[in-house]
Design an enzyme around this catalytic site. Structure first.
Site, PDB file in Angstrom:
ATOM      1  CD1 TRP A  30       0.348   0.623   3.078  1.00  0.00           C
ATOM      2  CD2 TRP A  30      -0.009  -1.782   3.192  1.00  0.00           C
ATOM      3  NE1 TRP A  30       0.507  -0.651   4.123  1.00  0.00           N
ATOM      4  CE2 TRP A  30       0.675  -1.427   3.601  1.00  0.00           C
ATOM      5  CE3 TRP A  30      -1.275  -3.003   2.497  1.00  0.00           C
ATOM      6  CZ2 TRP A  30       0.471  -2.842   5.047  1.00  0.00           C
ATOM      7  CZ3 TRP A  30      -0.411  -4.289   2.891  1.00  0.00           C
ATOM      8  CH2 TRP A  30      -0.151  -4.512   4.621  1.00  0.00           C
ATOM      9  NE  ARG A  31       5.128   1.957   5.037  1.00  0.00           N
ATOM     10  CZ  ARG A  31       5.263   1.971   5.973  1.00  0.00           C
ATOM     11  NH1 ARG A  31       6.479   1.632   5.813  1.00  0.00           N
ATOM     12  NH2 ARG A  31       5.030   2.341   7.076  1.00  0.00           N
ATOM     13  CD  GLU A  43      -4.243   3.509   6.220  1.00  0.00           C
ATOM     14  OE1 GLU A  43      -4.567   3.516   7.995  1.00  0.00           O
ATOM     15  OE2 GLU A  43      -2.954   3.721   6.485  1.00  0.00           O
ATOM     16  CD  GLN A  48      -9.512  -2.833  17.139  1.00  0.00           C
ATOM     17  OE1 GLN A  48      -9.285  -2.964  17.777  1.00  0.00           O
ATOM     18  NE2 GLN A  48     -10.089  -1.748  16.388  1.00  0.00           N
ATOM     19  CE1 TYR A 126      -3.380   6.693  11.081  1.00  0.00           C
ATOM     20  CE2 TYR A 126      -5.438   5.025  10.212  1.00  0.00           C
ATOM     21  CZ  TYR A 126      -3.951   5.113  10.164  1.00  0.00           C
ATOM     22  OH  TYR A 126      -3.040   4.990   9.301  1.00  0.00           O
ATOM     23  CG  ASP A 144      -1.271   5.040  14.399  1.00  0.00           C
ATOM     24  OD1 ASP A 144      -0.552   5.792  14.590  1.00  0.00           O
ATOM     25  OD2 ASP A 144      -0.912   4.070  13.767  1.00  0.00           O
ATOM     26  CB  CYS A 198       9.206   5.109  19.401  1.00  0.00           C
ATOM     27  SG  CYS A 198       8.994   5.223  20.424  1.00  0.00           S
TER      28      CYS A 198
HETATM   29  S1  SF4 Z   1      14.044   8.249  21.495  1.00  0.00           S
HETATM   30 FE1  SF4 Z   1      12.913   6.440  22.577  1.00  0.00          FE
HETATM   31  S2  SF4 Z   1      11.661   7.186  23.464  1.00  0.00           S
HETATM   32 FE2  SF4 Z   1      12.044   8.725  21.894  1.00  0.00          FE
HETATM   33  S3  SF4 Z   1      11.251   8.800  19.967  1.00  0.00           S
HETATM   34 FE3  SF4 Z   1      12.887   7.184  19.554  1.00  0.00          FE
HETATM   35  S4  SF4 Z   1      12.448   5.574  20.747  1.00  0.00           S
HETATM   36 FE4  SF4 Z   1      10.601   6.773  21.385  1.00  0.00          FE
END
Ligand code: SF4
Length: 228
Positions: A30-31, A43, A48, A126, A144, A198
């Protein structure tokens, strides 16, 4: 000291993120498209549900219903059957209703404006932003769970109470570039960062491209942390 949220910081955050995405972003089906129908299907399926699970369903669904018109004209039982195994079947029913409504009310053209998209069945704030950005390269925020987590950690680490959602959407709107192509890249990149760096429980701050601009990342030393 934690970095302040100035326009310069937003700019650095965007630049670092875009550079990282160009090198590390996953090549997902889809990209590779800007077709609004294909973007919309992806989407809805991704709501979920993990990418690896969606990929085979996405291809099969589009083989069976290659266009919005064909989806709208299909019997509900065929749409439900093509969704079998993916779960959250309400999504299939809503997608079918949406296709019929777009054919009936919009001459078969999926709207580009988030304010119109959000009126369609099964489309929340979203998904409206995501379709506007990923199909039409509109400068629209799309927050999201993954994006909200990145923005909260990077810009509002103490913001958990009432008003947190509003603050996160406001920051997302400030971060999204005005130029459509750059907005597309930004939204894909911040989602990707939330999905692979993250992550929910153990963010990989030591590998993170925006750590220098992140309030949480700046305050920790080792490579991986357990965070709420
Ligand atoms: S530094 Fe750590 S907490 Fe900050 S956005 Fe990057 S992975 Fe997330």
């Amino acid at each position: 000291m934690a970095p302040k949220s100035t326009p310069g910081r937003y700019l650095r955050f965007r630049r670092r993120l875009a550079q990282w995405y160009r090198r590390h972003g996953r090549d997902l089906p889809w990209r590779r498209t800007r077709d609004p129908y294909r973007v919309l299907v992806s989407e809805i399926m991704l709501q979920q549900t993990q990418v690896s699970r969606v990929e085979p369903y996405y291809d099969r669904f589009l083989e069976r219903f290659p266009s919005l018109d064909q989806l709208a004209a299909a019997p509900a039982s065929a749409v439900r059957e093509s969704w079998e195994g993916l779960g959250y079947y309400r999504r299939a029913a809503n997608l079918h209703l949406l296709a019929q409504e777009v054919v009936r009310e919009h001459d078969g053209a999926i709207p580009a404006d988030p304010a119109e998209l959000v009126q369609l069945p099964g489309i929340g704030r979203y998904t409206a932003g995501a379709v506007a950005s990923f199909a039409y390269e509109r400068s629209a925020a799309a927050v999201d769970t993954n994006v909200a987590r990145v923005i909260r950690r990077a810009f509002h680490p103490r913001s958990r109470a009432a008003g947190a959602d509003r603050r996160i959407w406001e920051t997302a709107a400030r971060l999204v570039p005005c130029r459509g192509k750059a907005a597309w890249t930004f939204n894909q990149a911040i989602m990707e960062l939330g999905a692979v760096v993250c992550t929910a429980r153990i963010p990989k701050c030591g590998e993170c491209p925006v750590r220098a601009e992140c309030r949480t990342g700046k305050s920790v030393n080792s490579k991986r942390y357990y965070l709420p």
